[in-house]
Design a protein around this motif. Structure first.
Motif, PDB file in Angstrom:
ATOM      1  N   HIS A   1      16.886 -49.816   3.915  1.00 43.54           N
ATOM      2  CA  HIS A   1      16.039 -48.732   4.814  1.00 43.54           C
ATOM      3  C   HIS A   1      16.835 -47.588   4.901  1.00 43.54           C
ATOM      4  CE1 HIS A   1      17.062 -49.709   8.569  1.00 43.54           C
ATOM      5  NE2 HIS A   1      17.072 -51.276   8.483  1.00 43.54           N
TER       6      HIS A   1
ATOM      7  N   SER B   1      12.823 -56.982   8.053  1.00 46.51           N
ATOM      8  CA  SER B   1      13.661 -56.238   8.984  1.00 46.51           C
ATOM      9  C   SER B   1      12.975 -55.610  10.237  1.00 46.51           C
ATOM     10  CB  SER B   1      14.384 -55.415   8.140  1.00 46.51           C
ATOM     11  OG  SER B   1      13.981 -54.090   8.512  1.00 46.51           O
ATOM     12  N   PHE B   2      11.561 -55.529   9.954  1.00 51.24           N
ATOM     13  CA  PHE B   2      10.949 -54.861  11.339  1.00 51.24           C
ATOM     14  C   PHE B   2      10.876 -55.853  12.238  1.00 51.24           C
ATOM     15  CE2 PHE B   2       7.746 -52.482   8.314  1.00 51.24           C
ATOM     16  CZ  PHE B   2       8.685 -51.181   8.174  1.00 51.24           C
TER      17      PHE B   2
ATOM     18  N   VAL C   1       5.209 -49.984   4.753  1.00 50.53           N
ATOM     19  CA  VAL C   1       6.758 -50.045   5.324  1.00 50.53           C
ATOM     20  C   VAL C   1       7.495 -48.630   5.218  1.00 50.53           C
ATOM     21  CG1 VAL C   1       7.070 -52.646   4.872  1.00 50.53           C
ATOM     22  CG2 VAL C   1       7.662 -50.800   2.983  1.00 50.53           C
TER      23      VAL C   1
ATOM     24  N   TYR D   1      15.118 -51.742  -1.586  1.00 48.35           N
ATOM     25  CA  TYR D   1      16.336 -50.593  -0.944  1.00 48.35           C
ATOM     26  C   TYR D   1      16.721 -51.089   0.456  1.00 48.35           C
ATOM     27  CZ  TYR D   1      12.018 -48.792   1.002  1.00 48.35           C
ATOM     28  OH  TYR D   1      10.755 -48.847   1.715  1.00 48.35           O
TER      29      TYR D   1
ATOM     30  N   ILE E   1       6.029 -46.530   7.866  1.00 44.96           N
ATOM     31  CA  ILE E   1       6.665 -47.124   9.204  1.00 44.96           C
ATOM     32  C   ILE E   1       8.146 -46.405   9.339  1.00 44.96           C
ATOM     33  CG2 ILE E   1       7.338 -49.051  10.783  1.00 44.96           C
ATOM     34  CD1 ILE E   1       5.081 -50.354   9.460  1.00 44.96           C
ATOM     35  N   ARG E   2       9.065 -46.796   8.497  1.00 45.81           N
ATOM     36  CA  ARG E   2      10.356 -46.204   8.407  1.00 45.81           C
ATOM     37  C   ARG E   2      10.440 -44.736   8.697  1.00 45.81           C
ATOM     38  NH1 ARG E   2      13.627 -50.126   9.883  1.00 45.81           N
ATOM     39  NH2 ARG E   2      13.384 -52.098   8.472  1.00 45.81           N
TER      40      ARG E   2
ATOM     41  N   GLU F   1      11.577 -55.773   3.669  1.00 45.36           N
ATOM     42  CA  GLU F   1      11.345 -54.845   5.033  1.00 45.36           C
ATOM     43  C   GLU F   1      10.585 -55.278   6.148  1.00 45.36           C
ATOM     44  OE1 GLU F   1      13.129 -52.019   5.104  1.00 45.36           O
ATOM     45  OE2 GLU F   1      11.912 -50.504   4.759  1.00 45.36           O
ATOM     46  N   PHE F   2       9.475 -55.804   5.794  1.00 40.57           N
ATOM     47  CA  PHE F   2       8.702 -56.712   7.010  1.00 40.57           C
ATOM     48  C   PHE F   2       9.727 -57.499   7.816  1.00 40.57           C
ATOM     49  CE2 PHE F   2       5.190 -55.112   4.891  1.00 40.57           C
ATOM     50  CZ  PHE F   2       4.401 -54.422   5.900  1.00 40.57           C
TER      51      PHE F   2
END
Lengths: 663, 130
Positions: free
Chosen positions: B109, A191-192, B19, B107, B22-23, A188-189
Motif C-alpha cells: 500500500h 493489513s487494515f 481497499v 501491491y 480506504i487507503r 489489503e484487508f
C-alpha cells in the motif's frame, strides 16, 4: 513362365549416313534378351534437336560430323539441354584431343568408326547405366516424396506444439493474473486489521496477521516466479538492466526481508563493503534473488540465530559477490549435492527438475545467469553453509566481454554476436528519450544487452547468426514502426542504427582472442593484462572500441575529454594511451603535450587518432608513437595497440618515433 | 489555502476499489469511484480530478483504451494517471500509452501512496514549468 518384363530403353541414333545407322539398329536389336530397344534415327542436327525437345531418350549416339553439326560445340549444346540421357559420341577417326574435348563437354563415352563392330556392347553398357540411372531416379523420387511427407508432418507437429506452447503461456499468464486480484484483497484487508484501521487488536492477533501477510507475499512471489519462468521458456521475458547500487537494491527489499526474519524470530545481519562499485543488472530481478536466498537460508535457521547477508567487491573479477549464510552446521550431503549440482549445470535443469529441488532456487539460478553472474553453494570450513552469487560491475567493456564468453561457452541459439550503436537526434525531448530506452529494453531478447551510453545513445550487444546484423537492424526498425502505430502519444523518433563490431563464435581466430570463459584462465590473464586508456569525446566510439580491446585481453579504461584523461593517466599509469585529437576543452594534441611534460607520464606510449592528416606532423613532433587515421578498422587499432604495448614492455624510450598512418 | 486533492479510482473489482478508496482517504485524499473505463473517462471529464488510479483489464472499456482517450482529450490530458494491473504484460503497453506510473497487483500500500504522491508532485512541477 517368365514374369520379368524386358525393360524398354529408348535409343536415339543421331548418325549422318544411313548405312551406319542401319548397322547399329541391327546390332541393337539382337543385343540382349532382357532389354528391348526402341530405336529412332535422325540424320541431321536440327532434326535431332527437335526430336530431343519432344521426347526423352536413355541413350543418344551422337555422330560428331553429322550434317549441321559444329563438332564439340554442338555436342555441348545438346548435352546441356539434356542432363538425364547418356551420350556416346561417334568419331569418324580416332583422335585423342577431340576425344578428351568430347568427354569434357559431357559425353559419357567416345567410340571411333573403326570400332563400329564393338559399338553394340558399348551402347549396351551405356544402356545399363541409363537403366540404373532411371531406377535411381525413381528411387530418389520416392525418397523425396517420403521426406516431403515427413517434413509436412513435422511442420504440422511443430505448428501444433507452438500453438500448444502459446496456449500454455497464455494460460499461465491468465492464471497468474487471476491470482493477483484475490491476493491483493487478502493482503489489503489483512493489513487494515493488522494496522488497527478497523479497531484495536492485541499483540498476538497482530503477530498472527503478520504470518498471513507473509504467506500472501510468498504466494505472490510464487506467482511472479511462475510468470517469469513461463516467459523465460517462451522467450518473451524482458530484463530492465541498468547501472545500480547493491545498497539501493537491498533498501528496496528491506521491508520484505525484515518481515521474513521477524516471523521466524531470526536476526538478519547485513554487511555491505564500503565503497562497493556500481553493478550492471536488472535491480528488481537481483532483489528477488536475494529475497529467495534469504528465505532458503532462513528455512534451516533456528529462532534466535542469525542470517548474514554480505556484499563484497571482487575487483579482480570485476564483480560484486553476495553471500547469504547462517550459523547452522553444514547442509546434509544429499541436500548439498542436489543444490550444488543444479547450480553447476548451466541450463540443463530448466525442464528436468528433480522433486526435491524447490522451484525458488531454480528461478534464482536463471535470474543470476541472465544477469551474467554465477551462483553456488558451499559448506565453509567454519561450519556454515553459504549461498553465493555474483553480479558484474558496471563497466560496459567488461560486461560485454563476459557476455561474449558466456554466449560462446553455452553455445546458445546464435553463432555470433554484434555490437550496434543506436542514437536519436540530440534535440529529442528527454521524456521521449526515456521512452526510447524503455522501447529498446523491451525489444531486445532477455539475453541481449542494451547499454545506455548517454541520454540519447545506446550500445546494443546482441546474439545474431554470423553476418546477420542487418536483419537485427531491420527488426529494430520494424518494432519501432509497430509501436508507433499503436501509440497515442508522440511517435518514437527515428533511430540511427549502425554496426560497430561483430564476433563469429565458430571462427577460431576470434576464439583465441576471446577469453575462454574459464574463470581461472581469465584471472591469470587479467593479472598480466596491459591497461589501455582510450580517450574520445564520442562516447559510443570509445565504448565500442573498449569492448573489442577487452575481448582481445586488454584491460580498458575510458575518458571522454582531455582533462579527465590526464587525471586518469596520472592515477592509473596505463601501458598505452589512444587519444582523439578533436575534443572539447583540452584537445588530444594538448593532452599529449601535457603528458610529455610530466615525469610520470612522459614515456607512456601514445597513439593519436584523427580524421585529418594535418595533425600528423604535430603528433610526431609532440612524441606520439602512432598515428591512426580515422576511420580505422578495429584490427588496425588492435595492431597499433599490440605494437605500442610490446614496445613499452622492452621499456626503451622511443627515441625514434615510428609513425604509421593507416588509411 | 490548502485544498484537498481528489483522486478518481477506476476499478471494476469492488473489493479492490474499496481497499484503494480506504487507503487513499486515509492518506488524506478525496476519492471518486468509477466501475469501468467508459464511466472513468466520463467522470474524469465531469469532475476534473487531480489524479487517476486506473485498472487495466475492465469490462465495457479497458484501462488502456480509456488512458488513450484521456490523453487525447484537452480537458483531461494533464491529469496524471497511475495504472494498476494484475498482469505484468500490460506494463510496457501502459507506459507506451503515456501512463507515468504502473503498479502491479498485489501491491504494497505504501507503493500506491508513493505513486499517487509522485504523480501529483510531478504534474505540479510540469505545470509550473510550462
Amino acid at each position: 513362365m517368365n514374369n520379368v518384363k524386358p525393360a524398354i530403353v529408348k535409343v536415339l541414333l543421331a548418325v549422318g549416313d544411313s548405312r551406319t545407322s542401319e548397322r547399329l539398329r541391327a546390332a541393337l536389336s539382337h543385343a540382349d534378351a532382357t532389354t528391348v530397344c526402341d530405336v529412332c534415327c535422325e540424320d541431321d542436327l536440327p532434326s535431332v534437336i527437335k526430336r530431343m525437345s519432344n521426347n526423352s531418350y536413355d541413350v543418344i549416339l551422337f555422330d560428331l560430323s553429322m550434317p549441321g553439326s559444329e563438332g564439340v560445340e554442338s555436342l555441348k549444346t545438346i548435352c546441356d539441354c539434356n542432363q538425364t540421357s547418356s551420350f556416346v559420341v561417334l568419331l569418324r577417326e580416332h583422335d585423342q584431343t577431340i576425344e578428351r574435348a568430347c568427354l569434357a563437354s559431357g559425353a559419357d563415352d567416345v567410340i571411333s568408326e573403326s570400332q563400329l563392330d564393338d559399338v553394340a556392347p558399348t551402347l549396351m553398357r551405356w544402356l545399363e547405366t541409363s537403366l540404373d540411372r532411371q531406377k535411381m531416379s525413381l528411387h530418389f523420387k520416392a525418397r523425396l516424396e517420403e521426406l516431403e511427407c515427413h517434413n509436412a508432418r513435422l511442420q504440422h507437429e511443430n505448428d501444433r506444439s507452438s500453438e500448444l506452447s502459446q496456449m500454455v503461456q497464455q494460460f499461465v499468464d491468465d492464471v497468474s493474473h487471476e491470482f493477483r486480484t484475490p491476493l491483493t484483497i487478502i493482503g489489503e484487508f489483512t493489513s487494515f486489521v493488522r494496522d488497527g484501521i478497523d479497531g484495536m487488536i492485541n499483540k498476538q492477533q497482530r503477530d498472527h496477521l503478520d504470518v498471513v501477510a507473509s504467506g500472501v507475499e510468498d504466494l505472490a512471489s510464487i506467482v511472479n516466479d511462475m510468470f517469469d519462468m513461463n516467459r523465460l521458456l517462451g522467450g518473451s521475458l524482458r530484463l530492465h538492466r541498468s547501472e545500480c547500487r547493491i545498497e539501493d537494491i537491498i533498501e528496496q527489499i528491506a521491508a520484505t526481508l525484515e518481515r521474513k526474519v521477524a516471523e521466524k524470530e531470526i536476526v538478519l545481519k547485513v554487511v555491505i563493503d564500503e565503497a562497493l562499485p556500481k553493478v550492471y543488472c536488472d535491480p528488481g530481478m537481483i532483489g528477488r534473488v536475494i529475497v529467495h536466498l534469504v528465505n532458503k537460508v532462513s528455512e534451516s535457521t533456528k529462532p534466535g540465530d542469525t542470517v548474514e547477508l554480505q556484499a563484497q567487491a571482487d575487483l579482480s573479477q570485476w564483480q560484486v559477490a553476495i553471500h547469504v549464510s547462517n550459523n547452522r552446521r553444514h547442509l546434509d550431503d544429499e541436500e548439498f549435492e542436489t543444490i550444488h549440482q543444479r547450480f553447476r549445470q548451466f541450463d540443463a535443469s530448466l525442464r528436468l527438475r528433480p522433486k526435491r529441488f524447490s522451484h525458488g532456487l531454480e528461478i534464482v539460478k536463471q535470474f543470476v545467469h541472465l544477469n551474467l553472474g554465477d551462483i553456488d553453494v558451499k559448506n565453509r570450513l567454519d561450519g556454515r553453509h553459504v549461498f553465493s552469487f555474483t553480479v558484474p560491475t558496471a563497466d560496459i567493456a567488461k560486461v560485454a566481454a563476459r557476455y561474449l564468453n558466456r554466449q560462446k561457452a553455452t553455445k546458445r541459439e546464435q553463432s555470433g554476436a554484434c555490437l550496434l550503436a543506436v542514437s536519436i537526434a540530440q534535440e529529442t525531448d528527454s521524456k521521449l528519450a526515456e521512452e526510447v530506452d524503455d522501447f529498446l529494453q523491451e525489444t531486445i531478447r532477455c539475453t541481449d544487452l542494451a547499454f545506455r551510453i548517454d541520454a540519447r545513445t545506446w550500445l546494443l550487444m546482441m546474439g545474431v547468426e554470423t553476418g546477420d546484423s542487418n536483419a537485427m537492424m531491420a527488426r529494430i526498425d520494424a518494432a519501432r514502426d509497430h509501436v508507433n502505430q499503436s501509440r497515442s502519444g508522440p511517435s518514437l523518433p527515428v533511430l540511427h542504427v549502425g554496426e560497430q563490431d561483430t564476433w563469429d563464435f565458430e571462427d577460431t581466430e576470434t576464439a583465441s582472442t576471446c577469453a575462454d570463459g574459464n574463470d581461472q584462465q581469465r584471472l591469470s590473464d587479467r593479472t598480466t593484462a596491459s591497461r589501455i586508456l582510450l580517450v574520445d569525446d564520442d562516447r559510443h566510439i570509445v565504448e565500442a572500441a573498449a569492448v573489442r580491446l577487452q575481448t582481445c585481453g586488454y584491460d580498458v579504461i575510458t575518458a571522454y575529454d582531455g582533462e579527465s584523461a590526464l587525471k586518469l593517466a596520472m592515477q592509473c599509469l596505463p601501458d598505452a594511451i589512444v587519444l582523439d585529437v578533436r575534443m572539447p576543452g583540452i584537445d588530444g594534441l594538448n593532452t599529449l603535450k601535457r603528458l610529455r611534460q610530466q615525469a610520470a607520464t612522459s614515456q607512456l606510449p601514445v597513439a593519436i587518432m584523427s580524421g585529418s592528416l594535418t595533425d600528423k606532423a604535430m603528433a610526431i613532433e609532440l612524441g606520439a608513437q602512432y598515428f591512426l587515421k580515422k576511420p580505422y578498422e578495429a584490427q588496425t587499432l588492435i595492431r597499433a595497440i599490440d605494437s605500442l604495448v610490446s614496445d613499452s614492455c622492452v621499456s626503451c624510450p622511443s627515441v625514434d618515433p615510428r609513425i604509421e598512418s593507416c588509411a | 489555502m490548502y485544498r484537498q486533492k481528489t483522486v478518481l479510482v477506476v476499478e471494476d473489482e469492488p473489493m479492490i476499489a474499496r481497499v484503494i478508496g480506504i487507503r487513499l482517504r486515509n492518506a488524506g485524499y478525496q476519492t471518486i469511484m468509477a466501475g469501468d473505463g467508459y464511466e472513468g473517462v466520463a467522470t474524469a471529464i465531469n469532475h476534473g480530478p487531480d489524479a487517476i488510479v486506473m485498472d487495466v483489464r475492465m469490462p465495457v472499456k479497458d484501462g488502456l483504451t480509456a488512458l488513450a482517450e484521456l490523453q487525447a482529450n484537452d480537458a483531461t490530458k494533464r491529469i496524471p494517471v497511475v495504472m494498476l494491473s494484475a498482469s505484468l504484460v500490460d506494463q510496457a503497453t501502459a507506459l507506451n500509452t503515456g501512463a507515468r506510473f504502473f503498479i502491479t497487483k498485489p501491491y504494497e500500500h505504501k507503493t500506491l501512496r508513493a505513486a499517487v504522491n509522485a504523480a501529483l508532485t510531478e504534474c505540479g512541477k510540469e505545470l509550473v514549468g510550462t
